[in-house]
Design a protein around this motif. Structure first.
Motif, PDB file in Angstrom:
ATOM      1  N   ARG A 198      -1.292   5.188  11.307  1.00 52.32           N
ATOM      2  CA  ARG A 198      -1.017   5.190   9.795  1.00 52.32           C
ATOM      3  C   ARG A 198       0.034   3.214  10.750  1.00 52.32           C
ATOM      4  NH1 ARG A 198      -0.371   7.310   5.834  1.00 52.32           N
ATOM      5  NH2 ARG A 198      -0.852   9.441   5.179  1.00 52.32           N
TER       6      ARG A 198
ATOM      7  N   MET B  72       0.898  -1.057   0.212  1.00 52.87           N
ATOM      8  CA  MET B  72      -0.003   0.196   0.360  1.00 52.87           C
ATOM      9  C   MET B  72       1.078   0.964   0.236  1.00 52.87           C
ATOM     10  SD  MET B  72      -2.839  -1.246   2.356  1.00 52.87           S
ATOM     11  CE  MET B  72      -4.077   0.252   2.761  1.00 52.87           C
ATOM     12  N   ASN B  73       2.144   0.825   1.190  1.00 59.49           N
ATOM     13  CA  ASN B  73       2.742   2.216   0.532  1.00 59.49           C
ATOM     14  C   ASN B  73       3.598   1.949   1.021  1.00 59.49           C
ATOM     15  OD1 ASN B  73       2.450   2.372   3.692  1.00 59.49           O
ATOM     16  ND2 ASN B  73       0.669   3.481   3.562  1.00 59.49           N
TER      17      ASN B  73
ATOM     18  N   GLU C  87      -4.412   4.534   4.842  1.00 54.95           N
ATOM     19  CA  GLU C  87      -3.713   5.030   3.674  1.00 54.95           C
ATOM     20  C   GLU C  87      -3.801   6.714   2.953  1.00 54.95           C
ATOM     21  OE1 GLU C  87      -2.920   4.248  -1.485  1.00 54.95           O
ATOM     22  OE2 GLU C  87      -4.543   3.372  -0.350  1.00 54.95           O
TER      23      GLU C  87
END
Length: 257
Positions: free
Chosen positions: A140, A6-7, A221
Motif C-alpha cells: 500500500r 483513492m483511500n 487499492e
C-alpha cells in the motif's frame, strides 16, 4: 491537475504535459526532481497533505512518479504512519533475506561449474531473481521513496508475461480485485490459502504501460501486498491450499456479482 483520493492514505495526481509547460516545467524535470520544481512540489505537498490529513510531525509522505506515454505525469502520494513504516521495513528485511538465500556460495559454485550456454542461463536466472526481489514489492505504500529523494518509478517488464501475486486478508477483497481486473489480459490465475491469508496468483500477458498501470493500481487499492515474479509465489504454490485451481479471476469476479 487532477487529484483523486483513492483511500485514506493514498492520493493519485495526474498532470498533463501542457499544464506543466504553462508553468514553465517539463515532464522530465518533474520526474528527475529538478531544482526548478521545488515550488511545484511544495504546492503539491500542501494540497495532498490536506486531502490525507497529513501530520508532518508523526507521519511520512512518500511519492512515486511515473511519466506516461503521452508525456503526462502520474504521481501517487502515500501517507505512512509508524505502523506502515514497520510493515515496509519488514518487507525490505524479507527481501534482503531472500537475496541472501539466492546468493549462497553453493549457488555461485553451481554456476561456476556449468559450461557453455548453461553457465550464462544459470547466471541470468540468479541476476533476474535478485533484481525481481529488489523491485518486487508494491504494498500500500507503493514505492517507498521519500519525497526528498524521488526517482522515476515506472515499471517496464523484461518480457510480456509477468506473474503477479496479491495477498488478501479475506475473500471479499479478492472478489472485488478480480472484478476490477477481469477484462485485463490475464492468461492464467489461481487462488490459494496459506495460514489465514488468501493469495491470488495471476499471469498478465502485456507490455503496454496502461495495462500494467491498471494492474498495479488495482493491487495497491484492493490487496495487502503485490509482488511480481517473486520467489514467494513459488512457495505459496507449493505449500498453500489450492482453492481455485484454474481461471480464479473469472470465478471470483462471478462471485462478486
Amino acid at each position: 491537475m487532477i487529484i483523486v483520493k483513492m483511500n485514506d492514505t493514498t492520493v493519485e495526481c495526474n498532470i498533463a504535459a501542457s499544464e506543466l509547460h504553462e508553468i514553465g516545467l517539463t515532464p522530465e524535470a518533474v520526474i528527475s526532481g529538478a531544482e526548478n520544481t521545488t515550488s511545484f512540489f511544495a504546492q503539491l505537498n500542501k494540497e495532498v497533505g490536506a486531502q490525507l490529513d497529513y501530520d508532518p510531525e508523526t507521519e511520512v509522505m512518500m511519492m512515486s512518479k511515473n511519466m506516461m506515454m503521452d508525456g503526462s505525469v502520474r504521481i501517487f502520494a502515500v501517507k505512512m504512519t509508524n505502523e506502515d513504516i514497520q510493515k515496509a521495513t519488514d518487507r525490505i528485511r524479507g527481501a534482503a533475506e531472500t537475496i541472501l538465500k539466492t546468493l549462497t556460495q553453493e549457488k555461485v559454485q553451481e554456476i561456476k561449474d556449468k559450461t557453455g550456454r548453461d553457465k550464462g542461463i544459470a547466471l541470468n536466472e540468479v541476476i533476474t531473481n535478485v533484481t525481481d526481489t529488489i523491485n518486487r514489492i508494491y504494498g500500500r505504500s507503493l514505492d517507498d521513496t521519500p519525497v526528498h529523494d524521488q526517482n522515476n518509478a515506472s515499471y517496464q517488464p523484461l518480457t510480456e508475461y509477468a506473474k503477479y501475486m496479491m495477498e488478501f486478508a479475506g475473500m471479499d477483497e479478492a472478489k472485488r480485485f478480480a472484478k476490477v481486473i477481469q477484462r485485463l489480459p490475464i492468461v492464467d490465475s489461481h487462488l490459494y490459502k496459506y495460514e489465514d491469508r488468501y493469495y491470488l496468483i495471476a499471469g498478465l500477458m502485456s507490455a503496454e504501460e496502461s495495462i500494467i498501470y491498471d494492474m498495479r493500481r488495482a493491487g495497491v487499492e484492493y490487496s495487502e501486498m503485490m509482488t511480481i515474479n517473486s520467489p514467494e509465489a513459488m512457495f505459496i504454490e507449493e505449500h498453500g491450499d489450492a482453492l481455485i485451481k484454474e481461471d480464479a479471476i473469472v470465478h471470483l469476479a462471478d462471485l462478486a456479482r
